[in-house]
Design a protein around this motif. Structure first.
Motif, PDB file in Angstrom:
ATOM      1  N   ASP A 247      -9.186   3.028  -2.003  1.00 29.55           N
ATOM      2  CA  ASP A 247      -8.241   2.235  -2.794  1.00 29.55           C
ATOM      3  C   ASP A 247      -7.788   3.002  -4.035  1.00 29.55           C
ATOM      4  O   ASP A 247      -7.193   2.442  -4.944  1.00 29.55           O
TER       5      ASP A 247
ATOM      6  N   GLY B  60       0.784  -1.223   0.000  1.00 31.52           N
ATOM      7  CA  GLY B  60       0.000   0.000   0.000  1.00 31.52           C
ATOM      8  C   GLY B  60       0.817   1.274   0.000  1.00 31.52           C
ATOM      9  O   GLY B  60       0.245   2.366  -0.027  1.00 31.52           O
TER      10      GLY B  60
ATOM     11  N   CYS C 205      -5.900   3.468   3.799  1.00 35.36           N
ATOM     12  CA  CYS C 205      -5.522   3.156   2.417  1.00 35.36           C
ATOM     13  C   CYS C 205      -5.416   1.646   2.304  1.00 35.36           C
ATOM     14  O   CYS C 205      -4.536   1.030   2.916  1.00 35.36           O
ATOM     15  N   THR C 206      -6.297   1.051   1.520  1.00 34.57           N
ATOM     16  CA  THR C 206      -6.389  -0.408   1.479  1.00 34.57           C
ATOM     17  C   THR C 206      -6.024  -0.919   0.098  1.00 34.57           C
ATOM     18  O   THR C 206      -6.853  -0.968  -0.801  1.00 34.57           O
ATOM     19  N   ASP C 207      -4.785  -1.275  -0.059  1.00 38.18           N
ATOM     20  CA  ASP C 207      -4.308  -1.920  -1.276  1.00 38.18           C
ATOM     21  C   ASP C 207      -5.036  -3.257  -1.449  1.00 38.18           C
ATOM     22  O   ASP C 207      -5.328  -3.934  -0.464  1.00 38.18           O
ATOM     23  N   PRO C 208      -5.343  -3.668  -2.688  1.00 33.47           N
ATOM     24  CA  PRO C 208      -6.043  -4.945  -2.882  1.00 33.47           C
ATOM     25  C   PRO C 208      -5.323  -6.140  -2.261  1.00 33.47           C
ATOM     26  O   PRO C 208      -5.964  -7.125  -1.892  1.00 33.47           O
TER      27      PRO C 208
ATOM     28  N   LEU D 285       0.139   3.607  -2.992  1.00 32.06           N
ATOM     29  CA  LEU D 285      -1.164   4.250  -2.845  1.00 32.06           C
ATOM     30  C   LEU D 285      -1.079   5.391  -1.835  1.00 32.06           C
ATOM     31  O   LEU D 285      -1.608   6.490  -2.072  1.00 32.06           O
TER      32      LEU D 285
ATOM     33  N   THR E 196     -12.392   3.978   4.045  1.00 34.12           N
ATOM     34  CA  THR E 196     -11.193   3.437   3.418  1.00 34.12           C
ATOM     35  C   THR E 196     -11.213   3.796   1.943  1.00 34.12           C
ATOM     36  O   THR E 196     -12.283   3.951   1.346  1.00 34.12           O
TER      37      THR E 196
END
Length: 318
Positions: free
Chosen positions: A268, A176, A248-251, A179, A266
């Motif tokens: 993305d 993350g 921040c939520t990266d996949p 991002l 949150t």
């Protein structure tokens, strides 16, 4: 090691999933001093311990006789250390967030555990999964919420909370960073003042264009209107200060639900950062309690449990 009833001033060995990460033990030193206890973190060697680190350390070969061994997880290193001290009473305490997937060797610890603690109900649920247990976990709160700074937010100031960009022998990393870097740039372009709260193992060079906080992220959060970052152990601590959070939520990111529920929202996509920060609010009080745990006296509650475990008691009360 002591047998039977240990003296009031206990010696406790502690080992964590981040073998050289003493920053999870440091918040416990004040309570240890107050009680006359000695805490020693067991590390593989002292090569990665910085000069002047306030946390006493020892290797399994140099560790002195002790009253209790505390594992802060069931990773490779804590399991190895527990195997080196088979006669020591054993407790497990979640000092940092761990995912709910059962650790491969958790079964080697479970039969010996006299007590299990976690900061909150949400953390307890995740820690139970990590340990592969259905036992009652004692919720004690986080010692880092025992002395909260007074919140005085400064207009336009946003605290950016990093994780660790690259895993190393000290511990794992959370995805993350790209991002979050992009989100920080969006916020700066929108006129926000950016202050960065670095994870202890993050590479500061990545954030050199921004102001880096010289105090703890929890202390810095008291000045911020909102915080944005990669969800981690510090998130409930920031929420306890009263500062709303954006995650921040990266996949590829997998974190326990309680770290997400303390967030206002949150994102993305970095393009959403400005709106999310402008509209950030604290969740409902019940949600916060589940994620943060009891505030005040947490170190005392934790040490009370450890004292019982060292005496030979099996602690099952919530």
């Amino acid at each position: 090691m002591n047998q039977g009833h240990p003296p009031p001033g206990l010696r406790v060995l502690i080992t964590t999933n981040e073998p050289w990460g003493t920053y999870h033990v440091q918040p416990l030193l004040d309570e240890a001093a107050r009680r006359g206890w000695e805490l020693i973190q067991v590390v593989p060697d002292v090569s990665r311990i910085k000069p002047g680190d306030p946390v006493p350390t020892a290797t399994p070969r140099t560790a002195p006789p002790a009253d209790l061994l505390v594992v802060a997880g069931a990773g490779d290193w804590p399991v190895e250390v527990a195997g080196r001290f088979p006669r020591l009473p054993l407790a497990a305490s979640g000092l940092a967030y761990l995912g709910p997937r059962e650790a491969a060797d958790a079964g080697r610890l479970r039969p010996r555990l006299r007590a299990i603690t976690a900061a909150s109900q949400g953390a307890a649920l995740a820690f139970a999964g990590h340990l592969g247990t259905r036992r009652t976990i004692t919720v004690v709160g986080s010692p880092r919420t025992d002395d909260l700074p007074k919140r005085v937010p400064e207009p336009g100031l946003v605290l950016v909370l990093t994780s660790v960009t690259h895993p190393d022998s000290t511990g794992e990393a959370a995805p993350g960073t790209d991002l979050l870097l992009a989100a920080a740039e969006e916020l700066r372009t929108a006129g926000k003042r950016i202050m960065v709260g670095l994870h202890p193992r993050e590479d500061p060079a990545l954030w050199a264009r921004h102001e880096i906080s010289q105090v703890s992220s929890q202390t810095a959060a008291a000045r911020a209107e909102a915080a944005i970052g990669i969800p981690g152990t510090v998130f409930p601590l920031i929420a306890a200060v009263g500062t709303p959070l954006v995650g921040c939520t990266d996949p590829a990111l997998r974190v326990p639900d309680y770290l997400l529920t303390v967030c206002s929202s949150t994102i993305d996509d970095a393009a959403l950062a400005v709106s999310a920060v402008d509209n950030a609010r604290l969740p409902a009080s019940e949600t916060l309690r589940e994620g943060i745990g009891p505030v005040g006296g947490s170190a005392g509650r934790l040490f009370d449990v450890w004292s019982k475990a060292a005496r030979g008691d099996v602690v099952e009360l919530a």
